[in-house]
Design an enzyme around this catalytic site. Sequence first.
Site, PDB file in Angstrom:
ATOM      1  CD  GLU A 115      -2.497  -1.302   2.902  1.00 48.33           C
ATOM      2  OE1 GLU A 115      -2.466   0.024   3.524  1.00 48.33           O
ATOM      3  OE2 GLU A 115      -2.993  -2.542   2.791  1.00 48.33           O
ATOM      4  CE  LYS A 117       4.333   5.091   7.162  1.00 49.24           C
ATOM      5  NZ  LYS A 117       4.413   7.181   7.437  1.00 49.24           N
ATOM      6  CG  ASP A 119       3.947  12.544   4.418  1.00 52.69           C
ATOM      7  OD1 ASP A 119       3.821  11.540   5.375  1.00 52.69           O
ATOM      8  OD2 ASP A 119       4.902  12.861   3.884  1.00 52.69           O
ATOM      9  CE1 TYR A 226      -3.793   2.294   9.310  1.00 48.26           C
ATOM     10  CE2 TYR A 226      -3.496   4.024   7.388  1.00 48.26           C
ATOM     11  CZ  TYR A 226      -3.870   3.367   8.873  1.00 48.26           C
ATOM     12  OH  TYR A 226      -2.822   4.108  10.014  1.00 48.26           O
ATOM     13  CE  LYS A 315       8.325   6.460   5.967  1.00 47.98           C
ATOM     14  NZ  LYS A 315       9.756   7.906   7.022  1.00 47.98           N
ATOM     15  CB  CYS A 419      22.112  42.878  10.297  1.00 48.44           C
ATOM     16  SG  CYS A 419      20.810  42.380  10.921  1.00 48.44           S
ATOM     17  CB  CYS A 422      18.883  45.256  13.137  1.00 52.69           C
ATOM     18  SG  CYS A 422      20.615  45.433  13.744  1.00 52.69           S
ATOM     19  CB  CYS A 437      23.045  40.710  13.698  1.00 48.59           C
ATOM     20  SG  CYS A 437      22.629  42.213  14.454  1.00 48.59           S
ATOM     21  CB  CYS A 442      19.419  42.075  16.133  1.00 45.96           C
ATOM     22  SG  CYS A 442      18.467  42.299  14.138  1.00 45.96           S
TER      23      CYS A 442
END
Length: 682
Positions: A115, A117, A119, A226, A315, A419, A422, A437, A442
Amino acid sequence: MAEPEETRKRIARLRAEINHHNYRYHVLDSPEISDAEYDSLMRELKQLEERYPRFLTPDSPTQRVGAEPLEAFGVVEHPLPLLSLGNAFSSDELLAWHSRISRLLGQDSSDFVGEHKIDGLAVALTYVDGRFVTGATRGDGLRGEDITQNLRTIRSVPLAVPKDAPPRFEVRGEVFLPIDGFHKLNQEREKEGSPLFANPRNAAAGSVRQLDPRITARRPLDIYVYMLGYAEGGAPLTTHWEALEYLKSLGFKINPNNRRLSGIEQVAEYHQTWVEKREELRYEADGIVVKVNRLEIQQRLGDVGREPRWAIAYKFPAVQGTTKLTDIGISVGRTGTLNPYAILEPVSVGGVTISQAALHNEVDIRRKDIRIGDTVIIQRAGEVIPEVVGPVISKRTGKEKEFNLLEKVYDKEKSRPACPICGSEVLRPEGEVMYYCSNAACPAQAQQRIELFASRGAMDIRGIGENLSATLFEKGLIKDVADLYDLKNRKEQLLGLDKMGEKSVDNMLDAIDRSKNRPLARVILALGIRHIGGETAELLAGEFHSVDALAEASRERLISIDTVGPKIADSIIGFFHQETNRNIIRRLREAGVKLEEKPAKVEAMPLAGMEFVLTGTLDAFSRQEAEEKIKDLGGTAGSSVTRKTTYLVVGAAPGSKLDRARSLGTRIINETEFLQLLNQKV
Ligand code: 5U1
């Protein structure tokens, strides 16, 4: 016949008809009537139910629009635990699993079901007397959240099943957001200015775990079932395949890509087919699930920890794609690091659109010879941030430009690199690859420090995640972590924030209050000192027993500690040298945050001299909590099994440490035995 009786019958007929068309449309993907005809049936049913509310039942197809919002989800105890799956990442690991089960069975096992898998979010659906009564998340496998009202809104979840179905049964499956639905949802969110979902899995989980089912109802969620969890007085089944066919006959949606497979070679072929064709799928899948088909053999193989021996997830490899790197941007991290990231022409990699990817640092960019304008290979694996693997040299035109970080952040007005957030000076400490930075105040750093402070592994202030910490910061309600403890005096302003009702505000303030007593190691971690992770924080807490003692430690004293080198020592000294940080610590103390811990007499402690290694997931504790508990009782927690290990504690989905412990003859205990040991020893 009296009019209500006629009406009751008409309602029943309309429901049966609508359920039939729902099934044709949402499960079989083969509608028999037009949308207009369907709408007309629904309209009639709704009108009748409005006129005769006594005939309204929760399994009516009109109820899929979503019920009233909840304050919180209830808890559902799973009568049978919801197991998770062990993983195989290579054909060798698949073959090792096959050899293991064949050895246990004393024969070559060859009858499998393959089957996908998916997500998504694992759920358990319970039916009693033909009606859908409870839907729950997996949770920790033993207890999940009650999401019945939300699951009712998913058109492919049958609200009623045929009369000859078992009187009580449970089915398990995966709720998911199809990839096109995910893109549509994100487009809408972009228009409304809501944060985008990173991937279909997060979007599905976020949609199902909504306290307001009306929101769930608007998301195009789907489900593939399933397995049959349990059935009272059900049809006698001998194989998993038969169970799937049976569930299909009851009206459940079964993945048409499921296959019966004969022999482990066919399993490997099925896997390879989908590695090559996964882009064609309408959903995100991260592998295949291989299941032993015969139920009696499944029973003989049983489970280990919270994983069945009779199934494994094989996987898919990380997915790659190519696209053009149009520019390199710079973000500022929590410790002030200037982090380069790739800005990409959007590309779909395994069903997810990627427009940015990690680049780590300038040295790495040079080593990989990545240039602006290059066609690059992008890789995405599971939940991790996509990364740039390298350039496709053959696609170079000669117009590509090498990247130089200091040029990128050069500020012409200031005549120096600055930076990007800032404008402060940029530094690179000797021996380091990262630029920083120089301004501890900041805003980019401050906000991420708040996020770290509140995070689960640190002060564990539930509810203050990335979004809320950003809002609190932007609205000027907090400037640093010590301000969190003043929020109780600013309830009015908190109530004025988007999505912050009385209850959420109270929960947040409670969580802040509870965080005052965290173990010292967590407080040290939460301060966000550069280079100090969880393990070093533990070590420092064990050595110094208070934040003040740590602040006063000399460089020599710090370096004398195992694993603390000059880099960490200088970082600690630099941190406490800053006036702003000393102020924050003073205010934390005034707020009642515990900044010290009594030294324990280790020899007299119950687990003294014992080393524990953990593998897999425990129910009662997170990994960190279990390790803290062991240390509280004088034991040590190791990361790998060696001859010195006293016990290996096995939770759900254990890893290779289990094999190692077996080969060394280490004592292996499960979670219950571990808990007994802790309690006996306390
Ligand atoms: N397709 C599929 N996904 N999935 C996930 N089957 C399946 N089975 C699972 C899980 C966690 O577990 C059972 C083998 C227990």
